[in-house]
Scaffold this active site. Structure first.
Site, mmCIF file in Angstrom:
data_model
loop_
_atom_site.group_PDB
_atom_site.id
_atom_site.type_symbol
_atom_site.label_atom_id
_atom_site.label_comp_id
_atom_site.label_asym_id
_atom_site.label_seq_id
_atom_site.Cartn_x
_atom_site.Cartn_y
_atom_site.Cartn_z
ATOM 1 N N ARG A 19 -3.308 -1.587 15.007
ATOM 2 C CA ARG A 19 -4.568 -2.319 14.904
ATOM 3 C C ARG A 19 -4.457 -3.395 13.836
ATOM 4 N NH1 ARG A 19 -8.126 -3.683 11.131
ATOM 5 N NH2 ARG A 19 -7.966 -1.607 10.217
ATOM 6 N N ASP A 20 -4.246 -2.999 12.599
ATOM 7 C CA ASP A 20 -4.155 -3.983 11.515
ATOM 8 C C ASP A 20 -2.935 -4.879 11.695
ATOM 9 O OD1 ASP A 20 -4.801 -5.301 9.169
ATOM 10 O OD2 ASP A 20 -5.161 -3.470 8.049
ATOM 11 N N HIS A 23 -3.112 -8.460 13.248
ATOM 12 C CA HIS A 23 -3.415 -9.665 12.473
ATOM 13 C C HIS A 23 -2.153 -10.491 12.204
ATOM 14 C CE1 HIS A 23 -7.629 -9.009 11.579
ATOM 15 N NE2 HIS A 23 -7.397 -7.812 11.096
ATOM 16 N N SER A 173 -9.509 -5.061 0.911
ATOM 17 C CA SER A 173 -9.276 -6.018 1.994
ATOM 18 C C SER A 173 -8.420 -7.209 1.594
ATOM 19 C CB SER A 173 -10.617 -6.527 2.534
ATOM 20 O OG SER A 173 -11.471 -5.470 2.864
ATOM 21 N N HIS A 200 -7.753 2.421 1.827
ATOM 22 C CA HIS A 200 -6.945 1.532 2.666
ATOM 23 C C HIS A 200 -6.503 0.357 1.800
ATOM 24 C CE1 HIS A 200 -6.210 -0.738 6.589
ATOM 25 N NE2 HIS A 200 -6.258 -1.730 5.709
ATOM 26 N N HIS A 202 -4.015 -3.063 0.659
ATOM 27 C CA HIS A 202 -3.187 -4.208 1.054
ATOM 28 C C HIS A 202 -2.280 -4.592 -0.103
ATOM 29 C CE1 HIS A 202 -4.741 -5.590 5.060
ATOM 30 N NE2 HIS A 202 -5.632 -4.671 4.744
#
Length: 341
Positions: A19-20, A23, A173, A200, A202
């Site tokens: 999913r991610d 991007h 994010s 989550h 990054h």
């Protein structure tokens, strides 16, 4: 370390590679790629494998990118490849609708996640009620969570749990956090709720694994991570790194290390032209506190308008741009161009 005197504490790994990661490749993964990776993750005993357009159910569009496959095609393909692992989906209220949720459930989605801006958790209340009535596991995450303090995040998560979320947590994010930031926020959320807490991360500042470990030590029970860090901008927490690190620190994940390494090798071969790196633009995105998923669009628009993408990111940060404000990228680029004319 927040480990029980009775032994190691279980941490559930949630894998949004499919999913991610979308991007990073303009949402063009095909059936074979989805199926091969999902099967490899299932063989490694990864508990939850998330699939979909990078921005979630119903998001495929000209504004944020059109996927090569429909939501139905992605979900049916991955469901068939997961005899053991749960299948997860993600939705941003406003992009996706109850109709999209019904279709995801019809395809066998086991875990549904909602993401909202860090101060707008109320947007999930109606959807959580629908899933509660359907008897489906629903989780909620607060996006761009660095834009709110620990007390506000804890209060938002407490309300989400009251609405019926079975787990709550935060997205870093833009990859803006350092470990003490994570410890403070996760600790406050753990104190405020009686459901598992999610983190989550990054990797814009190279802190994703360290931040994920800090989250687990502070009491987070669900950690997100992607194979080779495949994800927006500089990528996500690297799955095949964070799992053995957590295990070495005394946490249990239940994942087969060798098969996890095999899945990561497959992901690098089949899903991505190259693993994500912390390039100059991704680093600036993290420093500016801007959503990592803007990177590709910022680069495209900066090239077209003849301006420095780093300037765009810092200006977006000053304007506190969030996901859904993609149109603002064009406005900022054109204003920068006019100033320099």
């Amino acid at each position: 370390m927040t480990l029980s005197d009775e032994g190691p504490r279980r941490v559930v790994i949630h894998d949004p590679t499919l999913r991610d990661g979308h991007h990073a490749v303009r949402h063009v993964l095909n059936r074979e790629q989805l199926s091969h990776y999902a099967a490899a993750a299932d063989a490694a005993r990864v508990p939850v494998v998330e699939v979909g357009h990078g921005s979630g159910l119903g998001a495929s569009s000209l504004q944020v990118g059109q996927a090569a496959l429909s939501d139905d095609e992605m979900l049916s393909t991955v469901r068939e490849a997961l005899p053991n692992s749960k299948m997860g989906v993600f939705m941003l209220p406003g992009w996706g609708t109850t109709r999209d949720l019904r279709r995801a459930l019809a395809h066998g989605a086991d875990v549904v996640r909602f993401g909202t801006h860090c101060t707008e958790g109320d947007l999930t209340e109606r959807h959580l009620g629908f899933l509660r009535d359907a008897g489906v596991e629903a989780q909620c995450l607060l996006l761009m969570s660095h834009m709110a303090d620990a007390e506000r995040l804890a209060e938002e998560c407490r309300r989400l749990a009251e609405f019926g979320a079975s787990a709550v947590g935060i997205f870093d994010s833009s990859g803006h956090y350092l470990p003490p930031d994570v410890t403070e926020r996760v600790s406050k959320i753990v104190e405020a709720v009686d459901v598992p807490v999610i983190f989550h991360g990054h990797n814009n500042l190279g802190m994703a694994v360290a931040n994920s470990v800090a989250a687990a030590q502070a009491g987070a029970g669900i950690i997100d991570a992607c194979a080779r860090g495949f994800g927006a901008g500089a990528g996500n927490t690297q799955l095949e790194v964070v799992v053995p690190v957590l295990e070495r620190m005394g946490f249990e994940t239940g994942i087969d290390l060798y098969r996890l390494l095999d899945a990561a090798d497959l992901a690098e071969r089949e899903l991505m032209p190259a693993p994500p790196t912390i390039d100059s633009v991704s680093l600036v995105s993290g420093l500016a506190g801007v959503f990592s998923g803007f990177k590709t669009r910022v680069l495209d628009i900066a090239r077209r308008e003849g301006v420095d993408p780093r300037d765009i990111f810092f200006e977006l940060g000053r304007r506190q741009a969030v996901a859904g404000h993609e149109d603002l990228i064009v406005d900022v680029a054109q204003e920068l161009r006019s100033v320099r004319a």
